[in-house]
Design a protein around this motif. Structure first.
Motif, short mmCIF file in Angstrom:
data_model
loop_
_atom_site.label_atom_id
_atom_site.label_comp_id
_atom_site.label_asym_id
_atom_site.label_seq_id
_atom_site.Cartn_x
_atom_site.Cartn_y
_atom_site.Cartn_z
N LEU A 85 0.83 -1.21 0.00
CA LEU A 85 0.00 0.00 0.00
C LEU A 85 0.86 1.26 0.00
CD1 LEU A 85 -2.82 -1.04 2.49
CD2 LEU A 85 -3.07 -0.62 0.04
N VAL A 86 1.93 1.26 0.78
CA VAL A 86 2.83 2.42 0.82
C VAL A 86 3.53 2.57 -0.53
CG1 VAL A 86 4.96 3.30 1.86
CG2 VAL A 86 3.14 2.42 3.30
N TYR A 87 3.99 1.44 -1.10
CA TYR A 87 4.64 1.48 -2.40
C TYR A 87 3.69 2.04 -3.46
CZ TYR A 87 6.70 -0.08 -6.78
OH TYR A 87 7.19 -0.12 -8.04
N HIS A 88 2.46 1.58 -3.42
CA HIS A 88 1.48 2.05 -4.41
C HIS A 88 1.19 3.53 -4.25
CE1 HIS A 88 -1.79 1.73 -7.27
NE2 HIS A 88 -2.49 2.49 -6.45
N SER A 89 1.10 3.99 -3.01
CA SER A 89 0.79 5.41 -2.81
C SER A 89 1.98 6.31 -3.10
CB SER A 89 0.28 5.64 -1.40
OG SER A 89 1.31 5.41 -0.47
N LEU A 90 3.21 5.81 -2.92
CA LEU A 90 4.38 6.64 -3.18
C LEU A 90 4.93 6.51 -4.59
CD1 LEU A 90 6.39 6.13 0.14
CD2 LEU A 90 4.95 8.07 -0.53
N ASN A 91 4.56 5.44 -5.28
CA ASN A 91 5.08 5.18 -6.61
C ASN A 91 4.43 6.05 -7.67
OD1 ASN A 91 6.76 3.86 -8.43
ND2 ASN A 91 5.22 2.33 -8.90
N LEU A 92 3.28 6.56 -7.40
CA LEU A 92 2.60 7.40 -8.38
C LEU A 92 3.31 8.73 -8.50
CD1 LEU A 92 -1.02 6.61 -7.28
CD2 LEU A 92 0.19 5.72 -9.26
N SER A 93 3.51 9.16 -9.73
CA SER A 93 4.30 10.36 -9.97
C SER A 93 3.50 11.62 -9.63
CB SER A 93 4.76 10.42 -11.42
OG SER A 93 3.63 10.42 -12.26
N GLY A 94 3.93 12.30 -8.61
CA GLY A 94 3.36 13.60 -8.26
C GLY A 94 1.88 13.59 -7.96
N GLU A 95 1.39 12.53 -7.32
CA GLU A 95 -0.02 12.43 -7.00
C GLU A 95 -0.90 12.54 -8.24
OE1 GLU A 95 0.17 11.55 -3.11
OE2 GLU A 95 -1.73 12.12 -3.99
N ALA A 96 -0.44 11.96 -9.33
CA ALA A 96 -1.19 12.06 -10.58
C ALA A 96 -2.50 11.28 -10.52
CB ALA A 96 -0.34 11.54 -11.73
N LYS A 97 -2.50 10.16 -9.81
CA LYS A 97 -3.71 9.34 -9.80
C LYS A 97 -4.37 9.25 -8.43
CE LYS A 97 -2.33 6.35 -13.57
NZ LYS A 97 -2.02 5.00 -13.97
N VAL A 98 -3.64 9.53 -7.38
CA VAL A 98 -4.21 9.43 -6.04
C VAL A 98 -4.28 10.83 -5.45
CG1 VAL A 98 -3.91 8.51 -3.72
CG2 VAL A 98 -3.31 7.12 -5.69
N SER A 99 -5.48 11.24 -5.10
CA SER A 99 -5.60 12.57 -4.54
C SER A 99 -5.71 12.55 -3.02
CB SER A 99 -6.81 13.29 -5.13
OG SER A 99 -7.98 12.63 -4.74
N MET A 100 -6.32 11.49 -2.46
CA MET A 100 -6.48 11.46 -1.02
C MET A 100 -6.41 10.00 -0.55
SD MET A 100 -9.51 13.11 1.30
CE MET A 100 -10.79 12.07 0.66
N LYS A 101 -5.55 9.77 0.44
CA LYS A 101 -5.45 8.44 1.01
C LYS A 101 -6.62 8.23 1.96
CE LYS A 101 -1.13 8.90 -0.42
NZ LYS A 101 -0.73 10.03 -1.20
N GLY A 102 -7.12 7.00 2.00
CA GLY A 102 -8.24 6.69 2.88
C GLY A 102 -7.79 6.01 4.15
N ILE A 103 -8.71 5.85 5.06
CA ILE A 103 -8.41 5.18 6.33
C ILE A 103 -8.19 3.69 6.09
CG2 ILE A 103 -10.81 4.72 6.94
CD1 ILE A 103 -8.20 5.85 9.43
N GLY A 104 -8.61 3.18 4.95
CA GLY A 104 -8.43 1.77 4.63
C GLY A 104 -6.98 1.35 4.53
N MET A 105 -6.09 2.30 4.34
CA MET A 105 -4.67 1.97 4.28
C MET A 105 -4.12 1.61 5.66
SD MET A 105 -3.23 4.66 1.51
CE MET A 105 -1.99 3.64 0.78
N PHE A 106 -4.85 1.96 6.72
CA PHE A 106 -4.40 1.66 8.08
C PHE A 106 -5.02 0.38 8.64
CE2 PHE A 106 -3.95 6.30 7.77
CZ PHE A 106 -2.59 6.38 8.03
N LEU A 107 -5.88 -0.27 7.90
CA LEU A 107 -6.53 -1.49 8.39
C LEU A 107 -5.54 -2.60 8.72
CD1 LEU A 107 -9.78 -1.62 6.26
CD2 LEU A 107 -9.52 -0.99 8.65
N PRO A 108 -4.48 -2.82 7.92
CA PRO A 108 -3.51 -3.85 8.31
C PRO A 108 -2.82 -3.56 9.64
CG PRO A 108 -3.24 -3.33 6.00
CD PRO A 108 -4.20 -2.33 6.56
N ILE A 109 -2.66 -2.30 9.98
CA ILE A 109 -2.04 -1.95 11.27
C ILE A 109 -2.95 -2.39 12.41
CG2 ILE A 109 -1.29 -0.03 12.72
CD1 ILE A 109 -0.42 1.37 10.12
#
Length: 136
Positions: A85-109
């Motif tokens: 999830l971190v790789y996917h959110s950081l791999n996108l160039s300049g937030e081109a496709k992801v505008s806002m991270k959701g709380i769902g990224m913290f569910l594995p924690i």
């Protein structure tokens, strides 16, 4: 022995990894489209395997050491999910496709926290059984 506290923790882990990702989005794209776990096959398989490992761990209550190991493997799987999830959110160039991270990224924690609590309770049970065996 399904009434033990670690079974409740493992059930909470199952809910966190199996039910909540269906209703909580991972992120929102720039076109205001929410992305859920069910939209990606890899994340669906990883979250599903987390649920499966927690279910196997619940029903292996007679073998506490195996239950402990299964929970450790489940923690490693959740760390892999976090890494992806971190790789996917950081791999996108300049937030081109992801505008806002959701709380769902913290569910594995949250799943890792429940698994750690379950392992602590399993360890406490194992210590109790060993202390009783010494008395005999």
């Amino acid at each position: 022995m399904l009434q033990r506290i670690q079974s409740i923790y493992l059930f909470c882990c199952m809910l966190t990894a199996g039910v909540l990702p269906l209703f909580i989005s991972l992120w929102t794209t720039t076109s205001k489209k929410e992305v859920f776990v069910a939209d990606n096959v890899l994340y669906t398989a990883l979250f599903g395997s987390t649920v499966l490992l927690a279910l196997v761990s619940i029903f292996s209550y007679k073998k506490r050491q195996n239950q402990f190991v299964i929970n450790r493997l489940n923690m490693i799987l959740n760390f892999i999910i976090i890494g992806l999830l971190v790789y996917h959110s950081l791999n996108l160039s300049g937030e081109a496709k992801v505008s806002m991270k959701g709380i769902g990224m913290f569910l594995p924690i949250f799943s890792i926290v429940f698994l750690a609590l379950a392992n602590k309770a399993i360890k406490r049970d194992e210590d109790l059984v060993k202390s009783v065996d010494r008395i005999r």
